[in-house]
Design a protein around this motif. Structure first.
Motif, PDB file in Angstrom:
ATOM      1  N   SER A  46      -0.331 -52.258  31.225  1.00  0.00           N
ATOM      2  CA  SER A  46      -0.739 -52.153  32.624  1.00  0.00           C
ATOM      3  C   SER A  46      -1.597 -50.914  32.860  1.00  0.00           C
ATOM      4  O   SER A  46      -2.595 -50.957  33.585  1.00  0.00           O
ATOM      5  N   ALA A  49      -5.049 -51.514  31.531  1.00  0.00           N
ATOM      6  CA  ALA A  49      -5.790 -52.439  32.379  1.00  0.00           C
ATOM      7  C   ALA A  49      -6.322 -51.733  33.626  1.00  0.00           C
ATOM      8  O   ALA A  49      -7.471 -51.935  34.031  1.00  0.00           O
ATOM      9  N   VAL A  50      -5.479 -50.902  34.252  1.00  0.00           N
ATOM     10  CA  VAL A  50      -5.924 -50.126  35.410  1.00  0.00           C
ATOM     11  C   VAL A  50      -7.066 -49.197  35.000  1.00  0.00           C
ATOM     12  O   VAL A  50      -8.051 -49.017  35.726  1.00  0.00           O
ATOM     13  N   LYS A 254      -3.983 -61.118  31.286  1.00  0.00           N
ATOM     14  CA  LYS A 254      -2.640 -60.761  31.697  1.00  0.00           C
ATOM     15  C   LYS A 254      -2.079 -61.820  32.649  1.00  0.00           C
ATOM     16  O   LYS A 254      -2.817 -62.635  33.202  1.00  0.00           O
ATOM     17  N   HIS A 258       0.882 -59.643  37.081  1.00  0.00           N
ATOM     18  CA  HIS A 258       0.401 -58.344  36.608  1.00  0.00           C
ATOM     19  C   HIS A 258      -1.022 -58.095  37.091  1.00  0.00           C
ATOM     20  O   HIS A 258      -1.379 -56.967  37.455  1.00  0.00           O
ATOM     21  N   TRP A 259      -1.847 -59.136  37.070  1.00  0.00           N
ATOM     22  CA  TRP A 259      -3.242 -59.006  37.505  1.00  0.00           C
ATOM     23  C   TRP A 259      -3.312 -58.591  38.971  1.00  0.00           C
ATOM     24  O   TRP A 259      -4.132 -57.753  39.352  1.00  0.00           O
ATOM     25  N   ILE A 262      -2.320 -54.908  39.163  1.00  0.00           N
ATOM     26  CA  ILE A 262      -3.403 -54.090  38.621  1.00  0.00           C
ATOM     27  C   ILE A 262      -4.562 -54.003  39.604  1.00  0.00           C
ATOM     28  O   ILE A 262      -5.161 -52.941  39.800  1.00  0.00           O
TER      29      ILE A 262
END
Length: 401
Positions: A46, A49-50, A254, A258-259, A262
């Motif tokens: 995570s 991804a951020v 993802k 989660h998306w 994020i």
């Protein structure tokens, strides 16, 4: 393709071999058109991804936000428009993530093409290439601005005279310096199929610039602000600054939950950084703020010189990546068309890739030296970015419904 007399005998074993070779050739074309490190299935945490989302959003548009805020005439109006735009942006990202999960595709253009059909998919690719091309132009315009200020500073430092007394020579022309930079640095970095330049330098530069602009406001006098222009003129800059959709292939893999998380976290930090830069840059210079906020500061300020160098370095490392994204979209159909008639060789791919790279760099350079300031480029890019934020996500969700 082999002529008929060289084709293998048509028995089951050879038929399987021909099928295998055909599939292998098709896969080879796909691999030749894309960088070998572009692995869609790579897993990201995570935080990573951020991190990538911030890297995608925090770019050249940051320099234009104070000017965009000045165009609205009132900070509260600019912030209101920004918040409304961010709501639409996050909604578009959620739709994009949902569309990716149901289509099984992992790039923006593949999602649009899968759900909306080949015609809309091709239209998306055209907009994507044009958008990336104009972003490259914007990058070079910003580099030219910084080169101009740095050349003035070096001249004043060596000769002890002011900018008004600076003579015009070919070696003091930022266009010549930009040409040399493109020829000996940007072009060699852009030609390889693999772009090894680290992608994660941009967000650190953006945070540094935001801190500098905020601090500078509190250590100088504040001019009177009395300008008023159309409020909605800020939207193109917001769309350009916050556009992150087209670079999110690894993140799209993802889970949807989660998306969504994020997207919210990333856009929150982006909003804070862009808002602080826009507000304090506007408060510092008022209606006189330049389209590139760094051009509003004096050339001899060491802190601003560092910001110029950092932004220049960031752009030099990001330009090849933007070029790579656009080149890949163009190169794939070229190689596929070639593969219908002849075998696609590595040498053909290399020659085509180099030719596309040269055309891209030369074209963006010529446009950049003809553009008066960054606001002209961003007004064009912002309109195209709106398609990726508002139009295409809406088309994908309507198609699914």
């Amino acid at each position: 393709r082999l002529p008929p007399e060289q084709m293998p005998n048509a028995h089951p074993g050879n038929a399987c071999s021909v099928l295998a070779e055909t599939l292998l050739m098709s896969e080879s074309i796909s691999l030749l058109a894309k960088p070998s490190k572009d692995i869609v299935g790579q897993r990201l945490g995570s935080f990573g991804a951020v991190f990538i989302m911030l890297k995608s959003a925090l770019g050249a548009g940051l320099l234009n936000f104070p000017w965009a805020f000045a165009r609205t005439g009132e900070i509260r109006y600019a912030v209101t428009i920004e918040m409304i735009s961010v709501v639409f942006l996050i909604s578009g990202l959620i739709i994009l993530g949902y569309s990716s999960s149901i289509s099984g595709q992992s790039t923006y253009q593949d999602v649009v093409q899968h759900l909306c059909g080949p015609v809309i998919g091709k239209l998306c690719e055209i907009f994507l290439v044009f958008n990336l091309f104009m972003i490259s132009v914007a990058f070079l315009v910003i580099v030219a601005d910084q080169l101009q200020k740095l050349s003035v500073y070096i001249y004043e430092l060596i000769n002890g005279s002011s900018e008004s007394e600076m003579p015009h020579h070919w070696y003091t022309d930022q266009r010549i310096a930009l040409f040399i930079l493109c020829l000996f640095l940007i072009l060699p970095l852009s030609i390889p199929k693999e772009i090894w330049i680290q992608k994660y330098t941009r967000w650190g530069t953006a945070i540094y610039l935001t801190v500098v602009i905020t601090v500078k406001y509190y250590i100088r006098a504040v001019p009177e602000i009395s300008s008023w222009t159309p409020v909605f003129s800020v939207i193109p800059t917001i769309c350009f600054g916050f556009q992150v959709s087209v670079e999110q292939a690894p993140v799209l893999n993802k889970k949807l939950s989660h998306w969504v998380g994020i997207s919210f976290v990333s856009m929150f930090f982006c909003t804070v950084i862009y808002s602080l830069t826009g507000i304090y840059g506007y408060l510092t210079f008022g209606k006189n703020v330049a389209a590139d906020v760094l051009m509003s500061y004096s050339g001899g300020d060491v802190i601003i010189i560092i910001a110029r160098l950092l932004f220049g370095l960031s752009i030099i490392t990001i330009y090849p990546i933007v070029l790579l994204l656009g080149r890949s979209v163009i190169l794939a159909p070229v190689l596929q068309h070639r593969g219908k008639y002849l075998v696609v060789t590595t040498s053909f791919e290399s020659c085509t890739r180099v030719a596309l790279t040269l055309a891209w760099v030369i074209s963006t350079f010529l446009i950049a030296v003809a553009v008066p300031d960054i606001s002209k480029v961003i007004s064009v890019i912002g309109g195209i970015s709106a398609f990726f934020i508002f139009i295409f996500p809406g088309q994908t969700i309507n198609k699914e419904c």
